[in-house]
Scaffold this active site. Sequence first.
Site, short mmCIF file in Angstrom:
data_model
loop_
_atom_site.label_atom_id
_atom_site.label_comp_id
_atom_site.label_asym_id
_atom_site.label_seq_id
_atom_site.Cartn_x
_atom_site.Cartn_y
_atom_site.Cartn_z
N MET B 42 2.01 18.17 -50.23
CA MET B 42 0.67 17.83 -50.69
C MET B 42 -0.30 17.90 -49.52
O MET B 42 -1.14 18.76 -49.43
CB MET B 42 0.64 16.41 -51.29
CG MET B 42 1.57 16.22 -52.44
SD MET B 42 0.86 16.77 -54.00
CE MET B 42 0.02 15.30 -54.51
N ASN B 46 3.37 16.58 -42.72
CA ASN B 46 4.74 16.39 -42.26
C ASN B 46 5.46 17.72 -42.19
O ASN B 46 5.96 18.12 -41.14
CB ASN B 46 5.44 15.44 -43.24
CG ASN B 46 6.71 14.90 -42.69
OD1 ASN B 46 7.16 15.32 -41.64
ND2 ASN B 46 7.32 13.98 -43.40
N ILE B 47 5.49 18.43 -43.32
CA ILE B 47 6.15 19.73 -43.37
C ILE B 47 5.44 20.70 -42.43
O ILE B 47 6.06 21.48 -41.72
CB ILE B 47 6.13 20.27 -44.81
CG1 ILE B 47 6.85 19.31 -45.74
CG2 ILE B 47 6.74 21.66 -44.87
CD1 ILE B 47 8.32 19.25 -45.58
N PHE B 582 -11.64 17.63 -15.77
CA PHE B 582 -11.14 16.44 -15.09
C PHE B 582 -10.24 16.75 -13.90
O PHE B 582 -9.38 15.94 -13.54
CB PHE B 582 -10.42 15.51 -16.07
CG PHE B 582 -11.17 15.30 -17.35
CD1 PHE B 582 -12.40 14.66 -17.32
CD2 PHE B 582 -10.70 15.77 -18.56
CE1 PHE B 582 -13.13 14.47 -18.49
CE2 PHE B 582 -11.42 15.59 -19.73
CZ PHE B 582 -12.63 14.94 -19.69
N ARG B 696 -9.47 13.75 -11.61
CA ARG B 696 -10.57 12.82 -11.36
C ARG B 696 -10.16 11.63 -10.49
O ARG B 696 -9.39 10.77 -10.92
CB ARG B 696 -11.07 12.33 -12.71
CG ARG B 696 -12.49 11.83 -12.70
CD ARG B 696 -12.85 11.43 -14.12
NE ARG B 696 -14.29 11.34 -14.34
CZ ARG B 696 -14.84 11.19 -15.53
NH1 ARG B 696 -14.11 11.13 -16.61
NH2 ARG B 696 -16.15 11.11 -15.66
N PHE B 698 -8.56 12.04 -7.55
CA PHE B 698 -7.81 12.77 -6.53
C PHE B 698 -7.02 11.85 -5.60
O PHE B 698 -7.16 11.90 -4.39
CB PHE B 698 -8.82 13.61 -5.72
CG PHE B 698 -8.24 14.85 -5.12
CD1 PHE B 698 -7.96 15.95 -5.90
CD2 PHE B 698 -7.98 14.95 -3.76
CE1 PHE B 698 -7.43 17.12 -5.37
CE2 PHE B 698 -7.45 16.11 -3.20
CZ PHE B 698 -7.18 17.19 -4.01
N MET B 822 -18.94 21.31 -17.41
CA MET B 822 -17.74 20.88 -18.14
C MET B 822 -18.01 19.59 -18.88
O MET B 822 -17.11 18.80 -19.12
CB MET B 822 -16.58 20.75 -17.17
CG MET B 822 -16.93 20.10 -15.88
SD MET B 822 -15.69 20.48 -14.61
CE MET B 822 -16.47 19.80 -13.17
N ALA B 863 -14.88 16.86 -6.61
CA ALA B 863 -15.16 15.85 -5.58
C ALA B 863 -16.48 15.13 -5.82
O ALA B 863 -17.12 14.66 -4.88
CB ALA B 863 -15.14 16.48 -4.18
N GLU B 1045 -16.36 10.77 -10.23
CA GLU B 1045 -15.02 10.20 -10.14
C GLU B 1045 -14.93 8.69 -9.94
O GLU B 1045 -14.02 8.06 -10.47
CB GLU B 1045 -14.26 10.88 -8.98
CG GLU B 1045 -14.09 12.37 -9.16
CD GLU B 1045 -13.65 13.03 -7.87
OE1 GLU B 1045 -12.50 13.46 -7.81
OE2 GLU B 1045 -14.45 13.12 -6.93
#
Lengths: 193, 1141
Positions: B42, B46-47, B582, B696, B698, B822, B863, B1045
């Site tokens: 349905m 799951n399947i 990140f 992020r 570092f 980003m 950085a 960061e």
Amino acid sequence: MTRTTPGSTHCFQHNSWVKSLFPVQLLGQLIVSMGLTGTKLGCAEGGCGACTVMLSKYQPHLRRVHHSVNGCLAPLCSLHHCAVTTVEGIGSVAGKLHPVQERIAKSHGSQCGFCTPGIVMSMYALLRNNPTPRMADIEEAFQGNLCRCTGYRPILEGYKTFTKLLVCWLYWSCWSDGFTGAVGLLALLELLV
Amino acid sequence: MAETEPQVSQLFRGDRMVWVSPVSLEELIQLKTSHPQAPLVMGNTNIGPDIKFKGAWHPIIISPTRVQELFKVTKTPQGVCIGAGCSLSVVKALLEGLVQEIPEEKTEIYRSLLQQLGNLGGQQIRNVATIGGNIVSAYPNSDLNPVFAAGNCILNVASKRGRQEILLNKDFFVGFGKTSLKPDEVVLSVFIPVSRQGEFMRAFRQAPRKENALATVTTGMRVMFTEGSSVVKELSIYYGGVGPCTVSATKTCAAVIGRKWDEQTLSEAYTQLLDEISLSPSHPGGQVEFRRSLTLSLLFKFNLQMLHKLWEMCLDPSITFGLIGLETNMVTFSGCHKNVWFFFQAVVKDQSGDDPVGRPIMHRSAISQATGEAVYCDDIPKMEGELHLVLVTSTRPHAKILDIDISEALQVPGVVDVITSKDIPGKKFRTFTGIDEDILAQNEVSCVGHMVCAVVADTRNQAKRGAAVVKIGYEDLPGPVFTVEEAIEKQSFFLPKRMIEQGNVDEAFDKVDHIYEGAIRLGGQEHFYMETQSMVVVPSGEERELKVYLSCQHPTYESIAETLGIPSNRVSCHVKRVGGAFGGKVTKTSIIACITSVAAWKTGRAVRCVLERGEDMLITGARHPVLGKHKVGFMNNGRIMAADLHYYANSGNTADESLLVIEKILLHLDNAYNVPNLRGRSVACKTNLPSNTAFRGFGVPQSMLVTENMINDVAMMLGCNAEEIREINMYKEVSLTHYKFEFDPKNLLRCWDECKEKSDYDRRRKSIGQFNQQNRWKKRGMATIPIKYGIAFSDGFLNQAASLVHIYKDGSVLVSHGGTEMGQGIHTKMQQVASRELHIPASLIHITETNTSAVPNTCPSAASFGTDANGMAVKDACETLYQRLEPVRKQNPEGTWQIWVNSAFIQKISLSATGYYRGHDLHMDWEKQEGQPYAYYTYGACCSEVEVDCLTGDYRTVRTDIVMDIGRSINPSVDIGQIEGAFIQGLGLYTMEELKFSPSGVLYTRGPSQYKIPAVCDIPLQFNVYLLSGSDNPHAIYSSKGIGEPVLFLGSSVFFAIKDAVAASRVEAGMVGPFTLDSPATPERTCLACNTPFTQKVRRYHQPVSSCSLPQPITLDPNPSMFAKLNMEFSCCFHLTDLQT
């Protein structure tokens, strides 16, 4: 496969295309075959919500017509006589923005933006069923959506403006020289909860 | 349309599968009779994943979405009968309606179901997953089945042989994913009875995340009391998550039935339960001790609620609530997030209204992102003849490659070629920090997930099929190394090790009042950028030119050129936007881009590579897990005189940026504290796990956690609040750091003080103490954490940037710079900078992409330095252009921008300019142990309060206040976005996100169902962010500061708040003093550390009787995440369901 565009939704009618692509999920169909790339693939297991679209189907035994689903799981074959609304279908930059799109953007709720279409569609489906949701309804609607950038706060703040009790909405991108962004007024929103 | 739908069954016939959608029950039963093995689908929750991830294959799928009988709902006075095809959302709405309609005492079972439904999956899953599917999938962690079973619900089943009713009980669930149903039987509906007089039911669950996460343990418990007394007439307890299927605690129930519900009865029940629900140490999913504790403590929760009920009904006058309290009713966890304050700074008084700098401008592509029009890498339309690339990775942790057999792969229809290391025309390796790393493994693989070769085919599926049949011959090499302990033992390191010391630590230890030694482990963290690694490489077919479209932080044309052996001027990289990075899209993207380029080069066709989530998580590494050891010497007044810290970072199989990470670890180990004698040593451990990379922070989030943990231990030794110790030891005046860099901590102290003031620290600290006295099982904790974070690259040469600005004749402006967008809003900020410098509205300025043809020799956007560097470069170019226009402005002072630009063109004035920023000359001399590795510091402080449920380890962040000094923000809304986003990511790192590996180094956590990042339910109920006012920074553009960061580390305030609450719980068990709590403080670690009577009981059960008398201070499992015994079968568990009989 034919694709008709009544208003903002796309109707699917099956044809021989099924054979070559079978078994195919809705998301693959949207992106690969129809070039509708607004809906995003995040995990392909229904865990992140980036692929959320709204399905509309009239079922006599159910009261609700619209519901959000994960496009990455929904098999195309199961969508006979369903209408699928994707993020492209509710508003566009050139046309008119849907308030759901406009408010998430203006509340700074979109950073990298990859989860945004899914979040927009979860909210849109909620509003189609419940135009004045409670905050708890909004949070429930987002249980299946992940966002890695924003920390969710701005998304919820933006969408709080759809809730019943909100009487005043201030964009905090208002420009002023002194205390910029009269965000403090958002404290009013505490009344909501 | 749908109403007039012709009622005929549908048949979709594919090449490998048939999909049948019948319209009547008769037809469905007929189908099931002839194809008993065909699953009913349905929602496909799951399947679908089974087919995709586990390779399950079904020739026939039956989809009964149009069989009306499956959607019928019948309400009777005895209960409600719900069609098996009803989605969980429909069931939820229905039960919510019933709870409103009928008297409360009749809805015990309904309310229990609602409790479970609220947290089961997400909305999208509940909208399609069905109630019947959830039952018959019979997953061991099913949240509904224990409630159905305990609630005496009945299944109505049909088959060719007729209809029958089946009681949902322990006999129904026979094994993992198995029920007693026959293959040809179809579940029609489930009957849920109303509760009777004197009957009570509760459901509880504990999961790694409150919502949308598979439960660790879930339970349904129902009791019925004999009328007018507290004697138990019926009791039914079912658990999920403690066996291969839903299990019944039959013996425990039998022992209680017929007796009075009181402490005596229940305390015997716990012992019985411990015997009955036994878990083998190798239980799939691990967490045996935690699961066993949960079975007890959830029963205890039930007990508390029932005692309260009995007390309400005045049935047993002996019930008192002395110690227990009524706290079960204080569900402070629930509730939406409340209010949020954040304060921007004022722009300067005389700033022009048109100048956008300092104002909260919306992210410049937020609108197109919200409409889906924003183009990400994989949204680029398919090119003619484009191929897809799929990587083949190692299945062995450490082995020699004997041969790679690609013959079968080449036979797969659509497969064009297989790329191996031999196909690389140029340099076959990349060099990071002086250490070579193969692009594709040549002779040896050194981790599971090591890239060996790549298959290119016409479609992605074909490439996947091809990749599946590439045969790699391995010869296992002995002794793979996975943990840092093993690496230390075998001296498996990437060299050099690093060391830094100020003062004389050894001597200082002799003069201190106390010495304490401790350790903490910090797990890794998957980047989980929403957009996986993506790239398209397009050979132009002429003069060896190549266009590369990719999603990365560092457009890596030079590594591609080196790999192909062509000059850099033939490769242009284009980065439109990145869907989250990140730190994970610097070096890793570069290597995959090199492989993809080789494929494009060899085939002469465009090649697209988009990793699947699971591949991405496996291949691209994570944050470095760290083992930190500290030895600290301190005085009675809390002043720390000496500290000796050791850091062991798990680098994985290649060096990547690990050597820079361990350096940054040492440069930040002081955090905000002035420790006169301080020594740090760090080393990068070489192990056979996928190579870890930048993330992020570092290394800083790892480094400072060890430092703060040390402070915490000192406070616990002295029995005072950690905040006092922090204040005593904080830098107070202009000071030298341990690397002899002078700085003024004024703003650090201002952030600290303001944070304490804004968070109302003192008052809340008192009320937390009160709360903890009044509550036995819920504890609150609070922690305030400062941060001093160095900005810029300590490799000084990276501190540079360039830009190119064009003014077109119509006055519009195109800005190019080396930073990549980003999500951090760098393009928005650059637009603001250009707008200020050119004195034109931002709407005239456009930024299209980061393009190495426009701005070459880019440095990574990393950085926290992107805006600092590129902002100055854009400013430089704009200043040049503005000056060039000076003459035309003078000629026509009344003119407009467009007129000036036009006249400049006519007067032959160049309207293009490059800009350049030569950044700080930073350096660090590790021989002398001194230098100036950072341009300046970003300061901040954060106070968080949590409430912990000691019985389950569940917690909720009640309130967080952050005060950050980010100078004069260029765009406060963007910066607050960075602050909040980083904080939540840090909260994930320190309290939720856990990478799990098998004992043989296979990563299990390869998707959102296994790896839990924070969701909406995890954000603090109250979340306030303040930007420090009156701060200036002469070292960066417009006095701003880097903010990408630093705040991530402040997520540790939640970790230490949890530790504070756990300490309060341990006091109840008579345990004081320092204890180990490793990161992440998951519910498991938290619960076990709380040391409730239930966790003690479980421990005693496992231990010989003699050792049980004294509660031992616990040290958690050395590295549970590494050795958690997981069964692969479980690694793809979905809390998602569908109808499958």
